[in-house]
Design a protein around this motif. Structure first.
Motif: not given
Length: 559
Positions: A10-13, A70-73, A181-182
């Motif tokens: 999981h993390g930001p988009l 606003g997050l993706q899983r 994203v990173a």
């Protein structure tokens, strides 16, 4: 059908995901969802098809990603539903069995494409298999822009075809969305995104807000007529144009679209929004995820010859593509600030989408025709006008989508075919601007005395008057007991703007409130702009007398 045993993340988009998630919540699902229908080779079993689906879902995290505020899983386990629909016919039955299979596949595909994905609970992949007598004949795949763009879909379909042929797939080397994203959040990635926003803001503050500026109010249903234009000579001419100017075939087609739109609009600067694949880096070429975003390209069409326009378009295009990955939320904030300050709503009214693949050979066209066009069934696309380029090598093959309220069919036909005719002629010489109307049939749109150049845009003064009247009606409401307020919009000469619009009114309001109300009604009003200044007067002037001489209760820009 379940998948399990994978890694949950999981993390930001990504910027591309955030942009597409927003669009998916507002744009028609027919536009935001991809649908693909593939024939099934004889002997392919339902088990083989479902195994291929599982392989794709396990390879690509984008196909098992859900979105939450606003997050993706990325799911480690879940379900993929594979619908099975049988025609009721034997595979070796009547000759019309193939037609029945195709009709059923199209019906299922339309249904699956026309239903919005539930972003928080549904993985972005729908599958259906069409069978005859229990034997698989066709497969329907539906996915969406939050999972991939057109280039990512092409990667996915290549893998699908290889799986069904029994070929082993190479390991995935492209990043997954959370890896992107990173990279976007490194110092270099942040600098690129900030540079892109500066590019957009700089141009949004100066370019015309529209090219197809006609008195059209409100939103269409986006079911647009489509004109397909094909030309073998135009493709040959593109090679000669490239050799002479150094511009790519894609840039030449874009320049032809822009210069003819400029002729029609009587406008020198034409803003084209080109969909950029954003796959310039080698590691992103096979990325299955959304990267495509708009590139803002201001094209100066005022040069005397097409070659000069093309060279300028080439330079503007290269700069725009380098600035086409950005934070969409930040861009919307910039657009809102510029909208309030300039008093105009930026229209996405000319979109260019080059989907051609170099090296594709020619297709057969009708003998003896330099340019051949045909109207296709209307389809959904949320824009005023869009040119889709399918191929440029061997044959120029494009589709022009056009809102008939802005570009009636005869004018769309002239523009679509005119692009090909201009390119054919430009293959042999630098075509002067003065010859474009005679060569293509694209004529300047008529403009009466009510049309004025204001801040680089064409504005219809009566439409500005109607905008302010509607805004005041929304502000004041009124119960019918009080006399209606009188209002007038006056255009004053201005060295910087060309004309400065001043609204005079007897309504009990403030400049700030009236400006905000005008802004709220701007979307869809392509020929209007908010006034630059608002003046509240105690009473209206006598008939024929100027508003400017009246005592003023209050005044201001409202910005």
């Amino acid at each position: 059908m379940r998948f399990s045993g994978l890694t949950a993340r999981h993390g930001p988009l990504t910027t591309g995901q955030a942009n597409m998630v927003r669009c998916m919540l507002t744009d028609p699902p027919e536009h935001m969802n991809y649908r693909v229908v593939r024939a099934v080779q004889p002997g392919t079993t339902l088990a083989v098809l479902t195994e291929a689906v599982l392989r794709l879902v396990t390879r690509h995290e984008s196909l098992r990603t859900t979105f939450h505020d606003g997050l993706q899983r990325v799911l480690a386990a879940g379900e993929v539903t594979v619908e099975v629909h049988d025609t009721g016919a034997s595979p070796a039955g009547p000759e019309d069995a193939g037609t029945r299979e195709s009709d059923l596949a199209e019906e299922v595909a339309r249904r699956l494409q026309g239903t919005r994905f539930a972003l928080g609970t549904e993985i972005p992949l729908r599958v259906a298999v069409i069978t005859s007598g229990g034997v698989p004949r066709q497969v329907v795949l539906v996915t969406t822009h939050s999972a991939m763009d057109a280039a990512g879909l092409a990667v996915l379909l290549t893998e699908w075809d290889e799986l069904l042929l029994g070929k082993p797939l190479a390991p995935v080397t492209a990043p997954q969305p959370l890896d992107v994203v990173a990279a976007e959040r490194t110092p270099a990635g942040l600098r690129r995104a900030e540079s892109a926003l500066r590019h957009w803001e700089r141009h949004l503050r100066t370019v015309p807000r529209s090219t197809l500026t006609v008195p059209v109010d409100g939103e269409t249903d986006w079911l647009l007529p489509r004109l397909r234009v094909r030309s073998v000579p135009a493709a040959g001419a593109l090679g000669r144009i490239s050799a002479r100017t150094g511009a790519s075939p894609s840039a030449a087609v874009l320049a032809a679209l822009a210069v003819l739109a400029g002729v029609r609009a009587r406008q020198r600067t034409v803003v084209v929004l080109s969909i950029s694949a954003n796959r310039f880096r080698p590691e992103l070429r096979e990325y299955v995820g959304p990267l495509a975003q708009d590139a803002l390209i201001p094209v100066d069409t005022g040069a005397d010859g097409f070659d000069a326009v093309l060279r300028g378009a080439r330079s503007a295009t290269m700069t725009a593509y380098q600035n086409s990955r950005f934070d969409a939320d930040a861009l919307i904030r910039i657009m809102e600030d510029v909208q309030r300050e300039r008093g105009l709503f930026f229209a996405r009214d000319i979109v260019f989408n080059d989907m051609s693949v170099p090296g594709r050979g020619p297709r057969a066209v009708r003998a003896g025709e330099d340019v051949h066009s045909v109207w296709l069934p209307p389809a959904v696309l949320p824009t005023r006008t869009s040119l889709w380029v399918h191929r440029t090598h061997g044959e120029l093959d494009v589709t022009l989508w056009a809102d008939p309220r802005c570009l009636p069919r005869d004018d769309a036909l002239a523009l679509g075919e005119g692009i090909a005719r201009l390119l054919i002629e430009a293959g042999d010489r630098d075509v002067p601007r003065a010859e474009l109307t005679a060569l293509t049939g694209v004529v300047p749109v008529p403009r009466d005395d009510g049309w004025l150049p204001v801040d680089g845009c064409w504005v219809h003064l009566p439409e500005v008057g109607r905008l302010t009247a509607d805004a005041l009606a929304r502000l004041t409401g009124g119960d019918g007991t009080a006399p209606a307020a009188e209002t007038a919009v006056v255009a004053e000469a201005d060295e910087r703007l060309g004309h400065r619009l001043v609204c005079f009114t007897t309504a009990a309001t403030t400049p700030a409130a009236l400006h905000s109300a005008c802004l709220g009604l701007l979307p869809g009003r392509m020929s209007a702009m908010t006034p630059h200044h608002y003046v509240v007067c105690a009473a209206a002037p006598a008939p024929g007398a100027p508003w400017q001489d009246l005592p003023r209760v209050t005044e201001g820009s409202g910005r």
